[in-house]
Design an enzyme around this catalytic site. Structure first.
Site, PDB file in Angstrom:
ATOM      1  N   CYS A 189      13.691  10.715   6.536  1.00 21.67           N
ATOM      2  CA  CYS A 189      13.706  10.410   7.971  1.00 21.67           C
ATOM      3  C   CYS A 189      15.121  10.595   8.505  1.00 21.67           C
ATOM      4  O   CYS A 189      15.308  10.787   9.693  1.00 21.67           O
ATOM      5  CB  CYS A 189      13.161   9.030   8.247  1.00 21.67           C
ATOM      6  SG  CYS A 189      14.028   7.735   7.418  1.00 21.67           S
ATOM      7  N   GLU A 202       9.882   1.650  10.745  1.00 24.17           N
ATOM      8  CA  GLU A 202      10.944   2.650  10.566  1.00 24.17           C
ATOM      9  C   GLU A 202      10.264   4.003  10.663  1.00 24.17           C
ATOM     10  O   GLU A 202       9.447   4.346   9.807  1.00 24.17           O
ATOM     11  CB  GLU A 202      11.592   2.507   9.183  1.00 24.17           C
ATOM     12  CG  GLU A 202      12.495   1.312   9.044  1.00 24.17           C
ATOM     13  CD  GLU A 202      13.565   1.282  10.086  1.00 24.17           C
ATOM     14  OE1 GLU A 202      14.019   2.354  10.537  1.00 24.17           O
ATOM     15  OE2 GLU A 202      13.948   0.163  10.492  1.00 24.17           O
ATOM     16  N   GLU A 227      10.092  16.561  14.766  1.00 23.59           N
ATOM     17  CA  GLU A 227      10.488  16.353  13.364  1.00 23.59           C
ATOM     18  C   GLU A 227       9.712  17.337  12.478  1.00 23.59           C
ATOM     19  O   GLU A 227       8.489  17.381  12.506  1.00 23.59           O
ATOM     20  CB  GLU A 227      10.155  14.912  12.959  1.00 23.59           C
ATOM     21  CG  GLU A 227      10.641  14.571  11.572  1.00 23.59           C
ATOM     22  CD  GLU A 227      10.432  13.098  11.225  1.00 23.59           C
ATOM     23  OE1 GLU A 227       9.348  12.565  11.496  1.00 23.59           O
ATOM     24  OE2 GLU A 227      11.365  12.494  10.666  1.00 23.59           O
ATOM     25  N   LYS A 270       0.879  -1.177   0.000  1.00 27.57           N
ATOM     26  CA  LYS A 270       0.000   0.000   0.000  1.00 27.57           C
ATOM     27  C   LYS A 270       0.914   1.224   0.000  1.00 27.57           C
ATOM     28  O   LYS A 270       1.420   1.637   1.033  1.00 27.57           O
ATOM     29  CB  LYS A 270      -0.871  -0.025   1.255  1.00 27.57           C
ATOM     30  CG  LYS A 270      -2.220   0.672   1.161  1.00 27.57           C
ATOM     31  CD  LYS A 270      -2.218   2.079   0.609  1.00 27.57           C
ATOM     32  CE  LYS A 270      -2.176   3.152   1.657  1.00 27.57           C
ATOM     33  NZ  LYS A 270      -2.004   4.511   1.101  1.00 27.57           N
TER      34      LYS A 270
HETATM   35  C1  UN1 Z   1      14.074   7.633   4.739  1.00 25.32           C
HETATM   36  O1  UN1 Z   1      14.114   8.850   4.719  1.00 25.32           O
HETATM   37  O2  UN1 Z   1      12.992   7.060   5.027  1.00 25.32           O
HETATM   38  O3  UN1 Z   1      20.235   7.377   4.150  1.00 25.32           O
HETATM   39  C2  UN1 Z   1      15.187   6.743   4.389  1.00 25.32           C
HETATM   40  C3  UN1 Z   1      19.337   7.936   3.542  1.00 25.32           C
HETATM   41  C4  UN1 Z   1      18.492   7.180   2.575  1.00 25.32           C
HETATM   42  C5  UN1 Z   1      17.360   6.527   3.277  1.00 25.32           C
HETATM   43  C6  UN1 Z   1      16.427   7.465   3.938  1.00 25.32           C
HETATM   44  N1  UN1 Z   1      19.274   6.201   1.880  1.00 25.32           N
HETATM   45  O4  UN1 Z   1      19.086   9.103   3.711  1.00 25.32           O
END
Ligand code: UN1
Length: 499
Positions: free
Chosen positions: A295, A261, A396, A186
């Site tokens: 993230c 995550e 965040e 999804k």
């Molecule tokens: C994310 O933002 O969910 O190291 C992952 C990094 C990327 C992964 C980010 N390869 O910023």
């Protein structure tokens, strides 16, 4: 298998279907939603199915039916399909990257990288099909032999965010498939297109019907239904910490495996001895790359007072030099945010920062004049003299927004770095070997970088965070397939015959 032509061309405003049981299907709702280009929200990238629980039920039924046959397929053969997928992705890289920039907004250099991540994962996981699936371990008893085998869980529900429209769907789906599971994917409603493309490519590569099903539609309804579905054995989600808590609660009721995550409030620590130009370059990339919508984005810089002014001036100069615009233009450094709602949310944080008494160094407003007016643009924003208890130091933001926090020692830097609820990625700029080893030990984060940005994870290392950045799992890396497998311990006794 017949392929619907809907995914072959990329005319503006075409309608895409769900992928269920190896077929392109409309939602039973008869309704669609649109996905627009955030650099120009008048441009509709496509219409997608506004799926309901009835569609989800069909997808789960298809997955349950296909899964035993898929699990019975030798793992090396499952791996071959992923390898062919990697090669097809390579052939289509430029077209897919262009589509991704149109749908999500990040610059073409970054969307090429997003596709490359999926290619790398596909190649890496393909090889896992030929690795031993378990261990042999000595028994504590005589005439006994012990081993472990790895088995699929069944049907895995995967819920993905909009910031890595192919990389994250691929890095969850491909190991789940290699492990012998069937998958319901999804994707986020802001960026469903690349997940449908991935399904098409996997099927061209030979994935049997029903093994991967992709349905699009409202996250609230479909996410909850997927996470509580009796036909789903596991959920893997990348998203906000708020959504992660909610999904984990639903899974918890049925003791369904759930890997999360989640968010970050990633810090770069710049110590007195740091190479300042290197730090500035990497912070600018970590904070403003992907318009800060990762993230792993750098959203705090914890900087020694002795270099605070010099660092801040140079970072502001770097931010002001960034060329902002449509990510398809190769001269553009930073694209739009994913939608206008995000612009509003980021701007609220600018107002919070000002109310909290931090100093706005540069940025702090949307870009909405002239060529920017139909887009979702926000200026790269820097606050300084931020203290650790301010909301802009703890929450965040998920935008091109960075808070500078002054400190006077290594100990204080670590204490501040570790003081948020998150623990995804932290970077330290230092040339001191002792500080390096202490930081490696002291930092509360799943990813620790030295003299580099907080982003840029490599797919063959474990990826994930501590504290509220996840629920203790790691994705990717050499154990990627384990996340999606059950381990069975087997004890074989062969005592001498009784007579
Ligand atoms: C994310 O933002 O969910 O190291 C992952 C990094 C990327 C992964 C980010 N390869 O910023």
């Amino acid at each position: 298998m017949s392929m619907s032509p809907t995914l072959q061309s990329t005319e503006q405003g075409q309608t895409y279907q769900n992928f269920i049981a190896g077929e392109w299907r409309n939602s039973k709702s008869g309704a669609t939603f649109s996905s627009t280009n955030p650099a120009n929200t008048d441009e509709i990238v496509g219409y997608f199915q506004k799926s309901t629980i009835a569609d989800l039920d069909e997808a789960v039924a298809a997955a349950r039916q296909a899964q035993p046959g898929w699990a019975a397929t030798p793992a090396p053969e499952r791996g071959e399909i992923l390898l062919r997928t990697a090669l097809l992705l390579e052939q289509q890289r430029e077209e897919l990257a262009t589509l991704m920039t149109r749908e999500m907004g990040k610059v073409i250099k970054e969307t090429r990288g997003d596709i490359q991540t999926a290619i790398d994962v596909a190649k890496f996981i393909a090889g896992e099909g030929r690795r031993a699936e378990g261990e042999t371990i000595p028994s504590a008893l005589n005439n006994k032999f012990c081993l472990t085998i790895r088995q699929p869980l069944g049907v895995v529900g995967i819920i993905t965010p909009w910031n890595f429209p192919l990389a994250i769907p691929a890095w969850k789906t491909l190991p789940a498939l290699l492990a012998g599971n069937a998958v319901i994917l999804k994707p986020a409603s802001d960026t469903p297109l690349l997940s449908l493309k991935m399904a098409q490519i996997l099927h061209e590569a030979g994935l049997p019907a029903g093994v991967l099903n992709v349905i699009t539609g409202p996250g609230g309804v479909l996410g909850d239904a997927l996470a509580s579905h009796k036909g789903v054995n596991m959920i893997s989600l990348t998203g906000s910490t708020e959504v992660g808590r909610h999904v984990a609660e639903i899974c918890g009721r049925d003791l369904r495996r759930c890997t999360l995550e989640l968010g970050g409030k990633n810090a770069v620590i710049v110590l007195e001895d740091a190479d300042l130009d290197l730090a500035v370059e990497n912070v600018a990339w970590g904070a403003f790359g992907t318009s800060g919508q990762r993230c792993t984005a750098t959203s705090r810089v914890i900087v020694h007072k002795a270099v605070q002014q010099a660092f801040t001036d140079r970072l502001a100069a770097a931010a002001e030099k960034l060329n902002i615009g449509n990510g398809l233009d190769p001269k553009v450094d930073m694209g739009p945010l994913v939608n206008k709602g995000r612009v509003k949310a980021v701007h609220e944080y600018t107002q919070v920062g000002q109310m909290e008494g931090a100093t706005l160094v540069t940025g702090g407003s949307p870009l909405s004049d002239g060529e920017y007016s139909p887009g979702a643009f926000y200026k790269p924003t820097i606050f300084t003299d931020v203290s650790p208890n301010m909301r802009i130091a703890r929450e965040e933001v998920f935008g091109p927004f960075v808070s500078i926090l002054p400190i006077s020692s290594y100990e204080e830097a670590v204490q501040v770095a570790n003081s948020t609820e998150y623990g995804l990625s932290t970077s330290i700029f230092t040339n001191d070997l002792r500080t390096t080893f202490r930081a490696m030990r002291d930092i509360e984060a799943g990813l620790v970088y030295f003299n580099a940005s907080t982003t840029g994870a490599e797919i063959h290392l474990p990826f994930g965070g501590m504290k509220a950045s996840g629920n203790g799992h790691r994705e990717l890396g050499t154990h990627a397939v384990e996340e999606f497998s059950e381990t069975k311990s087997v004890f074989l006794s062969y005592p001498p015959a009784h007579k």
